[in-house]
Design an enzyme around this catalytic site. Structure first.
Site, short mmCIF file in Angstrom:
data_model
loop_
_atom_site.label_atom_id
_atom_site.label_comp_id
_atom_site.label_asym_id
_atom_site.label_seq_id
_atom_site.Cartn_x
_atom_site.Cartn_y
_atom_site.Cartn_z
CG ASN A 81 -17.24 -32.25 39.85
OD1 ASN A 81 -17.75 -31.30 40.43
ND2 ASN A 81 -17.20 -32.36 38.53
CD GLU A 150 -5.80 -25.72 16.23
OE1 GLU A 150 -5.34 -25.25 15.17
OE2 GLU A 150 -6.96 -25.51 16.63
#
Length: 160
Positions: A81, A150
């Site tokens: 944005n 992860e």
């Protein structure tokens, strides 16, 4: 309609500074930017990345590439944005602080120890190293916006 042909295509993360995030995901995580889309009316930009080896199979820019991209698995969409990079106090919620929501994305690596060394050399922030905690075969790192990633080695995932 049957879900038999449904494909999990992509996940989207909002990023504060696209230059920093693109560098991280391309240089550190081994992904390649496949398409950038500036949405002037909404004042945001979308960046679509895939694994660098998969990117070698992509057709050139155009409708064929769009069709290919949105048919793949494991695409990462980064959404910027406009203006957030200029606000020193701006930050996105990583989903792991309270209230918890989104948790993490996961990247499988061929050699967990080598990946940990490479992340250390790059100064990547760890949430959890493989030797910490109960789950010894996984690590968690943070991307530039604090999202957790992860890191695992597939042939070590013997808990199933």
């Amino acid at each position: 309609m049957s879900a038999q042909r449904y494909v999990f295509n992509h996940s989207m993360l909002r990023v504060k500074d696209p230059d920093v995030s693109l560098d991280f995901y391309e240089r550190v995580m081994g992904m390649k930017l496949m398409h950038r889309l500036d949405i002037e009316q909404g004042e945001f930009t979308l960046f679509f990345l895939v694994d660098a080896q998969l990117a070698e199979q992509a057709p050139p820019e155009g409708p064929e590439r769009a069709n290919w991209l949105f048919s793949q698995r494991g695409v990462l969409e980064l959404t910027h944005n406009w203006g957030t990079e200029n606000d020193p106090d701006f930050a996105y919620h990583d989903g792991n602080a309270q209230p918890q929501g989104f948790g993490h994305i996961c990247i499988s690596v061929p050699d967990l120890e080598r990946a940990v060394v490479a992340f250390d050399e790059e100064g990547v922030s760890f949430v959890k190293r493989p030797e910490d905690g109960m789950m010894r075969n996984i690590a968690f790192i943070r991307d530039p916006d604090g999202y957790w990633i992860e890191i695992l080695q597939a042939d070590r995932m013997t808990v199933f």
